[in-house]
Design a protein around this motif. Structure first.
Motif: not given
Length: 113
Positions: A93-101
């Protein structure tokens, strides 16, 4: 030619992994010029992860690598879609990081795009 990689502390069965891979692959097409035929994905589940020094809730880190670049609004749409998919499929539900490279150099089968 995006690559989307999910790392999560949630244990997923093979059906859930397949569903995540399929839905995430389709979601990446919100970035203009990205088609399902060139998207690679991976799901690494049941790994030791912490968020805020704790490991008592479902968490995920998603890495999205793309050839060239995309607009911030495309990344915002994809981030929201990734979050919805992880919630639906993995209960995150929470605690999700998304990183873009972003990269200008991407090779496949002996040639460069």
């Amino acid at each position: 030619m995006p690559f989307i990689n999910v790392k999560t502390n949630v244990k997923l069965d093979d059906n859930k992994k397949a569903e995540l891979n399929k839905r995430l692959t389709n979601a990446v097409t919100v970035i203009p010029g990205k088609s399902v035929g060139y998207i690679m994905s991976a799901v690494e589940d049941d790994i030791s992860m912490m968020f805020g020094g704790k490991n008592d809730s479902p968490i995920a880190f998603v890495n999205v690598s793309v050839l060239h670049s995309a607009s911030r609004s495309s990344y915002e749409k994809l981030t929201a879609e990734i979050q919805n998919i992880l919630k639906d499929v993995a209960g995150i539900n929470d605690n999700c990081y998304v990183a873009y490279f972003e990269t200008e150099n991407w090779g496949m089968n002996g040639f460069m795009f």
